[in-house]
Design a protein around this motif. Structure first.
Motif, PDB file in Angstrom:
ATOM      1  N   ARG A   1       3.990   9.867  -7.196  1.00 40.47           N
ATOM      2  CA  ARG A   1       5.020  10.174  -8.180  1.00 40.47           C
ATOM      3  C   ARG A   1       4.414  10.349  -9.574  1.00 40.47           C
ATOM      4  NH1 ARG A   1       7.620   6.006  -7.489  1.00 40.47           N
ATOM      5  NH2 ARG A   1       8.824   6.729  -5.681  1.00 40.47           N
ATOM      6  N   ALA A   2       3.476   9.472  -9.916  1.00 38.22           N
ATOM      7  CA  ALA A   2       2.821   9.584 -11.220  1.00 38.22           C
ATOM      8  C   ALA A   2       2.022  10.880 -11.320  1.00 38.22           C
ATOM      9  CB  ALA A   2       1.909   8.382 -11.455  1.00 38.22           C
ATOM     10  N   LEU A   3       1.358  11.247 -10.218  1.00 35.84           N
ATOM     11  CA  LEU A   3       0.599  12.499 -10.214  1.00 35.84           C
ATOM     12  C   LEU A   3       1.524  13.697 -10.348  1.00 35.84           C
ATOM     13  CD1 LEU A   3      -2.097  13.955  -9.896  1.00 35.84           C
ATOM     14  CD2 LEU A   3      -1.771  13.863  -7.403  1.00 35.84           C
ATOM     15  N   GLU A   4       2.667  13.646  -9.656  1.00 39.04           N
ATOM     16  CA  GLU A   4       3.634  14.744  -9.744  1.00 39.04           C
ATOM     17  C   GLU A   4       4.200  14.861 -11.151  1.00 39.04           C
ATOM     18  OE1 GLU A   4       7.806  16.199  -7.582  1.00 39.04           O
ATOM     19  OE2 GLU A   4       6.788  14.347  -6.975  1.00 39.04           O
ATOM     20  N   GLN A   5       4.587  13.709 -11.739  1.00 35.08           N
ATOM     21  CA  GLN A   5       5.088  13.733 -13.109  1.00 35.08           C
ATOM     22  C   GLN A   5       4.035  14.223 -14.094  1.00 35.08           C
ATOM     23  OE1 GLN A   5       6.495   9.773 -13.860  1.00 35.08           O
ATOM     24  NE2 GLN A   5       8.330   9.995 -12.574  1.00 35.08           N
ATOM     25  N   SER A   6       2.803  13.792 -13.890  1.00 37.95           N
ATOM     26  CA  SER A   6       1.718  14.243 -14.758  1.00 37.95           C
ATOM     27  C   SER A   6       1.516  15.749 -14.640  1.00 37.95           C
ATOM     28  CB  SER A   6       0.426  13.510 -14.397  1.00 37.95           C
ATOM     29  OG  SER A   6      -0.654  13.975 -15.186  1.00 37.95           O
ATOM     30  N   THR A   7       1.596  16.258 -13.409  1.00 36.72           N
ATOM     31  CA  THR A   7       1.458  17.701 -13.206  1.00 36.72           C
ATOM     32  C   THR A   7       2.597  18.464 -13.870  1.00 36.72           C
ATOM     33  OG1 THR A   7       0.336  17.286 -11.095  1.00 36.72           O
ATOM     34  CG2 THR A   7       1.221  19.492 -11.458  1.00 36.72           C
ATOM     35  N   MET A   8       3.835  17.927 -13.743  1.00 36.13           N
ATOM     36  CA  MET A   8       4.988  18.576 -14.362  1.00 36.13           C
ATOM     37  C   MET A   8       4.873  18.562 -15.884  1.00 36.13           C
ATOM     38  SD  MET A   8       8.094  17.181 -11.924  1.00 36.13           S
ATOM     39  CE  MET A   8       9.319  17.961 -12.993  1.00 36.13           C
ATOM     40  N   ARG A   9       4.457  17.414 -16.447  1.00 30.87           N
ATOM     41  CA  ARG A   9       4.302  17.337 -17.902  1.00 30.87           C
ATOM     42  C   ARG A   9       3.220  18.293 -18.387  1.00 30.87           C
ATOM     43  NH1 ARG A   9       4.880  11.651 -17.038  1.00 30.87           N
ATOM     44  NH2 ARG A   9       2.605  11.429 -17.158  1.00 30.87           N
TER      45      ARG A   9
ATOM     46  N   GLN B   1       0.825  -1.210   0.000  1.00 31.43           N
ATOM     47  CA  GLN B   1       0.000   0.000   0.000  1.00 31.43           C
ATOM     48  C   GLN B   1       0.862   1.264   0.000  1.00 31.43           C
ATOM     49  OE1 GLN B   1      -2.511  -0.505   3.443  1.00 31.43           O
ATOM     50  NE2 GLN B   1      -3.956  -1.864   2.363  1.00 31.43           N
ATOM     51  N   ARG B   2       1.979   1.209   0.751  1.00 31.12           N
ATOM     52  CA  ARG B   2       2.885   2.366   0.783  1.00 31.12           C
ATOM     53  C   ARG B   2       3.513   2.601  -0.586  1.00 31.12           C
ATOM     54  NH1 ARG B   2       8.086   3.570   1.116  1.00 31.12           N
ATOM     55  NH2 ARG B   2       8.673   1.356   1.059  1.00 31.12           N
ATOM     56  N   LEU B   3       4.006   1.512  -1.215  1.00 34.31           N
ATOM     57  CA  LEU B   3       4.598   1.636  -2.544  1.00 34.31           C
ATOM     58  C   LEU B   3       3.573   2.112  -3.562  1.00 34.31           C
ATOM     59  CD1 LEU B   3       6.819  -1.592  -2.675  1.00 34.31           C
ATOM     60  CD2 LEU B   3       7.551   0.781  -2.285  1.00 34.31           C
ATOM     61  N   LEU B   4       2.357   1.588  -3.459  1.00 35.84           N
ATOM     62  CA  LEU B   4       1.305   2.016  -4.376  1.00 35.84           C
ATOM     63  C   LEU B   4       0.999   3.498  -4.206  1.00 35.84           C
ATOM     64  CD1 LEU B   4      -0.827   1.328  -6.492  1.00 35.84           C
ATOM     65  CD2 LEU B   4      -2.369   0.679  -4.614  1.00 35.84           C
ATOM     66  N   SER B   5       0.954   3.930  -2.949  1.00 32.71           N
ATOM     67  CA  SER B   5       0.688   5.342  -2.679  1.00 32.71           C
ATOM     68  C   SER B   5       1.823   6.221  -3.199  1.00 32.71           C
ATOM     69  CB  SER B   5       0.507   5.552  -1.176  1.00 32.71           C
ATOM     70  OG  SER B   5       0.314   6.921  -0.879  1.00 32.71           O
ATOM     71  N   GLU B   6       3.087   5.767  -2.994  1.00 30.47           N
ATOM     72  CA  GLU B   6       4.224   6.534  -3.496  1.00 30.47           C
ATOM     73  C   GLU B   6       4.216   6.583  -5.023  1.00 30.47           C
ATOM     74  OE1 GLU B   6       7.767   4.871  -1.941  1.00 30.47           O
ATOM     75  OE2 GLU B   6       7.468   5.680   0.103  1.00 30.47           O
ATOM     76  N   ASN B   7       3.910   5.453  -5.662  1.00 32.55           N
ATOM     77  CA  ASN B   7       3.853   5.424  -7.125  1.00 32.55           C
ATOM     78  C   ASN B   7       2.757   6.344  -7.659  1.00 32.55           C
ATOM     79  OD1 ASN B   7       5.967   3.581  -7.247  1.00 32.55           O
ATOM     80  ND2 ASN B   7       4.602   1.799  -7.240  1.00 32.55           N
ATOM     81  N   GLN B   8       1.614   6.313  -6.977  1.00 31.43           N
ATOM     82  CA  GLN B   8       0.533   7.189  -7.400  1.00 31.43           C
ATOM     83  C   GLN B   8       0.913   8.668  -7.225  1.00 31.43           C
ATOM     84  OE1 GLN B   8      -2.803   5.854  -5.091  1.00 31.43           O
ATOM     85  NE2 GLN B   8      -3.323   4.179  -6.508  1.00 31.43           N
TER      86      GLN B   8
END
Length: 211
Positions: A58-66, A49-56
């Motif tokens: 990170r993906a949200l941050e990358q999506s925001t940056m893109r 759950q922690r890894l999933l939350s971190e991945n989500q």
């Protein structure tokens, strides 16, 4: 009166599980292994759950940056195109204005050509030359004045130089930096031998006169 022992009248009830038996089941190896396995599975679930939350995240941050990068590129390209459109529109307006003015000048010249062509002085009878000249000279003067005025204003046009040089006149070469450098190079090439000769003579003179 005889004494009756109440405890002797109630049957003895044995405990279902002795404290020692319960304690033995809780701390038995099988029970301990089950609890350890359960804790391990819970820890793995929490880690997933922690890894999933971190991945989500990170993906949200990358999506925001893109998205921010794309938005910046979009604004930059859009602004460039907007500026180009405005420049092209101004250029087209200027070209259309010059075209209308040139068309007006062209129509004016055509009318003068029709008027001058209709004069035909070769066909004037000798006895009517004076009267014909009195009528024709103002027409010729107006045509010449309009012609000179049109070419006098030719420098104001930025999209054509058709009115900058009158027909029959040679174009005056404009002095540019390139032409100036070429002229300087020609002058240096012409005067360089003379300069070297003077320099050598001066050195020889210094050597001779120096004690």
């Amino acid at each position: 009166m005889p004494t009756v022992d109440i405890r002797s009248q109630q049957p003895y009830r044995q405990m279902e599980l002795s404290p020692h038996a319960v304690d033995g089941e809780i701390h038995s190896p099988e029970r301990v292994r089950e609890q350890v396995e359960k804790l391990r599975m819970q820890a793995e679930l929490f880690e997933q759950q922690r890894l999933l939350s971190e991945n989500q995240s990170r993906a949200l941050e990358q999506s925001t940056m893109r998205k921010a990068g794309f938005n910046a590129d979009l604004n930059e390209v859009g602004q460039k195109i907007h500026n180009s459109v405005r420049r092209i529109e101004r250029e087209l307006e200027s070209m259309n204005k010059e075209q209308q003015e040139l068309e007006h000048v062209c129509e004016c010249f055509k009318r003068h050509l029709q008027i001058l062509s209709a004069l035909q002085p070769d066909k004037w009878p000798p006895e009517g030359v004076t009267e014909r000249l009195r009528e024709a000279l103002p027409k010729l003067d107006r045509a010449e004045n309009d012609f000179n005025e049109a070419y006098a204003c030719g420098h104001k046009y930025s999209h054509t130089d058709v009115l900058c040089h009158k027909p029959g006149e040679s174009k005056q070469e404009q002095l540019t930096w390139k032409k100036l450098r070429e002229e300087m190079a020609k002058g240096l090439a012409f005067h360089l031998p003379l300069f070297l000769l003077i320099l050598i003579s001066w050195i020889v003179y210094i050597l001779i006169t120096t004690p």
